[in-house]
Write a protein that holds these residues in place. Structure first.
Motif, short mmCIF file in Angstrom:
data_model
loop_
_atom_site.label_atom_id
_atom_site.label_comp_id
_atom_site.label_asym_id
_atom_site.label_seq_id
_atom_site.Cartn_x
_atom_site.Cartn_y
_atom_site.Cartn_z
N TYR A 16 3.88 10.64 -2.08
CA TYR A 16 3.55 9.22 -2.02
C TYR A 16 4.60 8.51 -1.17
O TYR A 16 5.79 8.65 -1.43
CB TYR A 16 3.50 8.60 -3.41
N TRP A 30 -4.04 3.82 -0.04
CA TRP A 30 -4.54 3.10 -1.20
C TRP A 30 -3.69 1.86 -1.42
O TRP A 30 -2.52 1.81 -1.00
CB TRP A 30 -4.46 3.97 -2.45
N GLU A 31 -4.24 0.89 -2.11
CA GLU A 31 -3.47 -0.30 -2.46
C GLU A 31 -2.35 0.04 -3.43
O GLU A 31 -1.32 -0.62 -3.43
CB GLU A 31 -4.38 -1.38 -3.05
N SER A 32 -2.54 1.07 -4.27
CA SER A 32 -1.48 1.47 -5.20
C SER A 32 -1.58 2.95 -5.54
O SER A 32 -2.66 3.54 -5.47
CB SER A 32 -1.54 0.64 -6.49
N GLN A 33 -0.47 3.51 -5.93
CA GLN A 33 -0.42 4.90 -6.36
C GLN A 33 -1.26 5.10 -7.62
O GLN A 33 -1.96 6.10 -7.76
CB GLN A 33 1.03 5.31 -6.63
N ALA A 34 -1.21 4.15 -8.53
CA ALA A 34 -1.98 4.27 -9.78
C ALA A 34 -3.48 4.37 -9.51
O ALA A 34 -4.19 5.14 -10.18
CB ALA A 34 -1.67 3.10 -10.70
N GLN A 35 -3.98 3.60 -8.55
CA GLN A 35 -5.41 3.66 -8.23
C GLN A 35 -5.79 5.03 -7.69
O GLN A 35 -6.81 5.59 -8.06
CB GLN A 35 -5.77 2.56 -7.22
N GLY A 69 -9.19 -0.35 -4.42
CA GLY A 69 -7.90 0.00 -3.85
C GLY A 69 -7.95 1.01 -2.72
O GLY A 69 -6.96 1.21 -2.02
N GLN A 91 5.60 4.74 0.26
CA GLN A 91 5.36 3.29 0.24
C GLN A 91 5.30 2.78 1.68
O GLN A 91 6.18 3.05 2.48
CB GLN A 91 6.46 2.57 -0.53
N ALA A 116 0.82 -1.21 0.00
CA ALA A 116 0.00 0.00 0.00
C ALA A 116 0.85 1.26 0.00
O ALA A 116 2.04 1.24 0.31
CB ALA A 116 -0.92 -0.02 1.22
N VAL A 117 0.18 2.37 -0.33
CA VAL A 117 0.84 3.67 -0.39
C VAL A 117 0.03 4.68 0.43
O VAL A 117 -1.20 4.68 0.41
CB VAL A 117 1.01 4.14 -1.85
#
Length: 91
Positions: free
Chosen positions: A82, A52-57, A33, A84, A2-3
């Motif tokens: 961001y 979030w589960e990812s930065q992209a989401q 996410g 990690q 996650a981030v």
């Protein structure tokens, strides 16, 4: 993993946040996410923290739903960090 997303919005105050947030809160809960959202005033502005589960989401969500609902000057002045995460513990 996650981030943690930390968005600092100089010039935004609590009333500006409260005006934009209610409709977005209901939408973000349904986003793939998304884990958690917090918001708090800071000297000279407002800060939002999300996990979030990812930065992209998060980026996809922000660009599609948040940016169009904020004044352009707030978006332009905002900064996003961001981080990690190593661990996320939920109830």
């Amino acid at each position: 993993m996650a981030v943690l997303v930390r968005i600092t919005a100089p010039g935004m105050d609590q009333s500006g946040y409260d005006q934009a947030a209610p409709g977005l809160h209901e939408l973000v809960k349904k986003q793939p996410g998304f884990i958690i959202h917090v918001a708090y005033p800071t000297p000279g502005g407002f800060t939002v923290g999300e996990v979030w589960e990812s930065q992209a989401q998060q980026e996809s969500w922000f660009n599609e739903h948040v940016t169009p609902n904020l004044p352009a000057e707030i978006v332009a002045a905002s900064s996003t960090e961001y981080i990690q995460l190593h661990a996320v513990v939920q109830p």
